[in-house]
Design a protein around this motif. Structure first.
Motif, PDB file in Angstrom:
ATOM      1  N   GLN A 144       0.801  -1.219   0.000  1.00  0.00           N
ATOM      2  CA  GLN A 144       0.000   0.000   0.000  1.00  0.00           C
ATOM      3  C   GLN A 144       0.838   1.275   0.000  1.00  0.00           C
ATOM      4  N   TYR A 145       2.146   1.142   0.171  1.00  0.00           N
ATOM      5  CA  TYR A 145       2.982   2.324   0.380  1.00  0.00           C
ATOM      6  C   TYR A 145       2.944   3.296  -0.805  1.00  0.00           C
ATOM      7  N   LYS A 146       3.173   2.793  -2.002  1.00  0.00           N
ATOM      8  CA  LYS A 146       3.221   3.675  -3.170  1.00  0.00           C
ATOM      9  C   LYS A 146       1.918   4.440  -3.353  1.00  0.00           C
ATOM     10  N   GLN A 147       0.802   3.758  -3.138  1.00  0.00           N
ATOM     11  CA  GLN A 147      -0.502   4.403  -3.289  1.00  0.00           C
ATOM     12  C   GLN A 147      -0.693   5.509  -2.261  1.00  0.00           C
ATOM     13  N   LYS A 148      -0.271   5.253  -1.028  1.00  0.00           N
ATOM     14  CA  LYS A 148      -0.421   6.270   0.012  1.00  0.00           C
ATOM     15  C   LYS A 148       0.515   7.454  -0.233  1.00  0.00           C
ATOM     16  N   VAL A 149       1.711   7.187  -0.768  1.00  0.00           N
ATOM     17  CA  VAL A 149       2.612   8.279  -1.137  1.00  0.00           C
ATOM     18  C   VAL A 149       1.954   9.146  -2.205  1.00  0.00           C
ATOM     19  N   GLN A 150       1.306   8.507  -3.175  1.00  0.00           N
ATOM     20  CA  GLN A 150       0.642   9.253  -4.240  1.00  0.00           C
ATOM     21  C   GLN A 150      -0.451  10.150  -3.668  1.00  0.00           C
ATOM     22  N   MET A 151      -1.171   9.653  -2.671  1.00  0.00           N
ATOM     23  CA  MET A 151      -2.212  10.466  -2.034  1.00  0.00           C
ATOM     24  C   MET A 151      -1.596  11.667  -1.327  1.00  0.00           C
ATOM     25  N   SER A 152      -0.442  11.471  -0.698  1.00  0.00           N
ATOM     26  CA  SER A 152       0.233  12.587  -0.022  1.00  0.00           C
ATOM     27  C   SER A 152       0.690  13.637  -1.030  1.00  0.00           C
ATOM     28  N   ILE A 153       1.193  13.175  -2.171  1.00  0.00           N
ATOM     29  CA  ILE A 153       1.629  14.105  -3.218  1.00  0.00           C
ATOM     30  C   ILE A 153       0.433  14.876  -3.766  1.00  0.00           C
ATOM     31  N   SER A 154      -0.630  14.168  -4.053  1.00  0.00           N
ATOM     32  CA  SER A 154      -1.816  14.790  -4.645  1.00  0.00           C
ATOM     33  C   SER A 154      -2.442  15.821  -3.723  1.00  0.00           C
ATOM     34  N   SER A 155      -2.345  15.586  -2.404  1.00  0.00           N
ATOM     35  CA  SER A 155      -2.928  16.519  -1.438  1.00  0.00           C
ATOM     36  C   SER A 155      -1.935  17.584  -0.980  1.00  0.00           C
TER      37      SER A 155
ATOM     38  N   VAL B 260      10.490   7.753  -2.352  1.00  0.00           N
ATOM     39  CA  VAL B 260       9.622   7.467  -3.494  1.00  0.00           C
ATOM     40  C   VAL B 260      10.301   6.392  -4.334  1.00  0.00           C
ATOM     41  N   GLY B 261       9.524   5.419  -4.758  1.00  0.00           N
ATOM     42  CA  GLY B 261      10.105   4.248  -5.400  1.00  0.00           C
ATOM     43  C   GLY B 261      10.294   4.337  -6.889  1.00  0.00           C
ATOM     44  N   ASP B 262       9.815   5.402  -7.520  1.00  0.00           N
ATOM     45  CA  ASP B 262      10.003   5.491  -8.975  1.00  0.00           C
ATOM     46  C   ASP B 262      10.183   6.936  -9.412  1.00  0.00           C
ATOM     47  N   THR B 263      10.655   7.087 -10.631  1.00  0.00           N
ATOM     48  CA  THR B 263      10.946   8.419 -11.164  1.00  0.00           C
ATOM     49  C   THR B 263       9.683   9.192 -11.505  1.00  0.00           C
ATOM     50  N   ALA B 264       8.559   8.496 -11.672  1.00  0.00           N
ATOM     51  CA  ALA B 264       7.309   9.187 -11.984  1.00  0.00           C
ATOM     52  C   ALA B 264       6.883  10.065 -10.808  1.00  0.00           C
ATOM     53  N   GLN B 265       6.927   9.505  -9.604  1.00  0.00           N
ATOM     54  CA  GLN B 265       6.561  10.309  -8.429  1.00  0.00           C
ATOM     55  C   GLN B 265       7.596  11.385  -8.151  1.00  0.00           C
TER      56      GLN B 265
END
Length: 564
Positions: free
Chosen positions: A108-119, A128-133
């Motif tokens: 679930q980590y990557k998804q929760k990181v994405q939520m933190s970025i989006s907010s 962050v595990g990839d260059t996209a984030q």
């Protein structure tokens, strides 16, 4: 394009320690290394000692983070990811307290990181595990330029440790010359390929090890025509339905012999990046595979088989040549090679070879395991570099009190994963190709330091004393084994890096899956002689028309921005 990757005596600052996970198709293996001894007593510009510890009694610093709770961490009684022996040591040594804003399981980590970025709600320090984030964070202006902070506060030992590959992984964290993250450096070289051959079959048919691609083809032909396995049908080499995505039976090594670099972006004569899948050298390799298929040297059912199913041909003595990484003797070859305490199949790795007088280069990727980013609003960013300094020092030159940072005993395990920032040696496995074989030949492990080298030496000695359960180690790290080959690749500039290591842009995200599917369709038809080799040229035209040209433009725009 060939890149200088020679390690000299002055550059061999990093020596290998922790064991690489050998039985996985995933070659991004976390491991640490042992470096030269840091000089004592120096103090960084933030008032910390050269080992990252606090100099005197600095004001306590709190760093907020979000964390991944790895399932394989075994905690001491009463400890958690929020408070444990590592967090206590960081408070003791650095005056730094880690406050976890949230903790997520790995899935679930990557998804929760994405939520933190989006907010727009990120902590002081985040992985962050990839260059996209990473790219999202940069474009949203949410993270700090660490150029000056790193330069002023990273110790000389830390800087050397993170640039064991010549600095390429550090460069991947820069945009326009600005250091926007700290990469989780790692060893890229373990993903290189060797050509593994049944050495007992070579002896049986009085054949020499291959020196050219034609030798490989001739050996495959001899194995098949003379039924080396005695089964009535022997094939040349395995392919699977995963094709270029297969990291076990990695056919890319075969293509490298023709100077083709599938799925990589390479620099052409004009300095522009072009896709390796559509180059003339790829057509040449496909033609050879088509000829081998027509000659009965390739399993006609490869297009529907995965590694497990294709491995059945190995187990049943129907396959004698395999392209793949250093760990093949551990998986999947071991169960076929050693049976009832006896070596039934004598597999051995050899360097990949060339179709002409130019050396074959083994293609590898960047090897970064992810990136640590710092919130642009963080008040004490130098504390992050102090954490990094401490990690490097604790792993490379640990004092007695530093053992807690990699706690591993009956009470606790994998505590190294609790360190808030981690980086690994880029050269860990490669250097074993120099040190371990010399020790084996001398029958003297005195020169071996750290954890991994003595461990591998011990396994080899057990095998040489008759313990067949340790056979897999001998072709990996024994004399002239896979690690020796990897070391030779490095010393002779025989690695080929992908020139593109950025996040997928919108064009690539949309077009690449379509283009890859079309490529597999056409390449499979060509290999299986269901389409003429000249259909490759039609594929190139279609690839460009279906979005390849747009994707190439996007990649070159990234390259221009990254290298300016």
């Amino acid at each position: 394009m060939k890149r200088k990757r020679r390690i000299t005596a002055a550059g061999l600052l990093i020596a290998s320690l922790l064991a690489v996970t050998a039985c996985s198709g995933n070659n991004t293996n976390e491991g640490a290394a042992n470096t030269a001894q840091p000089s004592g007593g120096a103090t960084a510009s933030d008032g910390t000692a050269s080992d990252g510890s606090a100099s005197g009694s600095p004001k306590p610093v709190e760093i907020t983070m979000v964390r991944e709770n790895a399932a394989d961490i075994k905690y001491k009684a009463g400890e958690t990811i929020d408070k444990n022996a590592v967090s206590d040591a960081l408070q003791r040594d650095l005056g730094i307290t880690i406050k976890n804003l949230w903790v997520a399981e790995t899935s679930q980590y990557k998804q929760k990181v994405q939520m933190s970025i989006s907010s727009n709600d990120i902590p002081d320090l985040m992985f962050v595990g990839d260059t996209a984030q990473l790219q999202q964070l940069i474009e949203a202006d949410m993270i700090m330029d660490l150029t000056d902070v790193y330069e002023k506060n990273a110790t000389a030992e830390t800087k050397a440790y993170l640039t064991g590959d010549g600095g390429k992984q550090m460069e991947s964290a820069k945009i326009g010359g600005k250091l926007m993250a700290i990469p989780m450096t790692n060893g890229p070289y373990g993903a290189s390929t060797e050509v593994w051959i049944r050495r007992d079959w070579l002896k049986k048919l009085n054949l020499q090890e291959p020196k050219t691609m034609q030798d490989v083809v001739n050996i495959a032909q001899a194995f098949a025509s003379q039924d080396a396995g005695g089964t009535g049908k022997t094939y040349g080499l395995p392919l699977t339905k995963e094709f270029f995505e297969d990291q076990t039976f990695d056919i890319k090594g075969f293509f490298n012999g023709y100077h083709s670099y599938p799925n990589q972006w390479i620099k052409d004569a004009s300095g522009q990046l072009v896709n390796g899948n559509i180059q003339p050298e790829t057509k040449q390799a496909l033609k050879q595979l088509q000829d081998m298929y027509k000659a009965g040297l390739i399993d006609p059912e490869f297009g529907v088989k995965d590694v497990t199913k294709e491995s059945e041909l190995v187990a049943s003595n129907k396959m004698g040549i395999v392209y793949g990484p250093f760990w093949l003797s551990a998986y999947p070859l071991f169960t076929s090679a050693v049976k009832n305490g006896k070596l039934e199949q004598d597999w051995w790795p050899y360097p990949i070879v060339s179709a002409d007088d130019k050396p074959a280069l083994s293609q590898i990727e960047l090897g970064v395991g992810g990136y640590y980013v710092v919130n642009k609003k963080m008040k004490n960013p130098e504390a992050v570099i102090r954490l990094l300094n401490k990690w490097v020092q604790a792993y490379t030159n640990p004092a007695e009190s530093d053992k807690v940072y990699l706690l591993q005993n009956e009470e606790a395990s994998n505590y190294w994963k609790l360190n808030p920032i981690r980086a690994f040696s880029q050269t860990e496995t490669v250097l074993l190709g120099d040190s371990v074989p010399k020790a084996v030949e001398a029958k003297d492990p005195a020169s071996l330091t750290g954890l991994e080298a003595p461990n591998r030496y011990g396994k080899i000695m057990k095998y040489l004393d008759g313990d067949m359960s340790e056979w897999a180690e001998y072709p990996i790290s024994g004399p002239k084994g896979a690690f020796s080959i990897m070391y030779d690749y490095l010393q002779n500039d025989r690695y080929h890096f992908n020139e593109f290591y950025g996040a997928f842009g919108p064009v690539m995200l949309e077009k690449k899956p379509i283009l890859d599917a079309k490529m597999n369709e056409v390449f499979f038809k060509i290999i299986m002689n269901n389409a003429p080799i000249d259909d490759f040229d039609k594929f190139v035209d279609e690839w460009k028309r279906l979005g390849g040209d747009e994707m190439t433009a996007e990649v070159n725009a990234w390259y221009a921005e990254t290298t300016k």
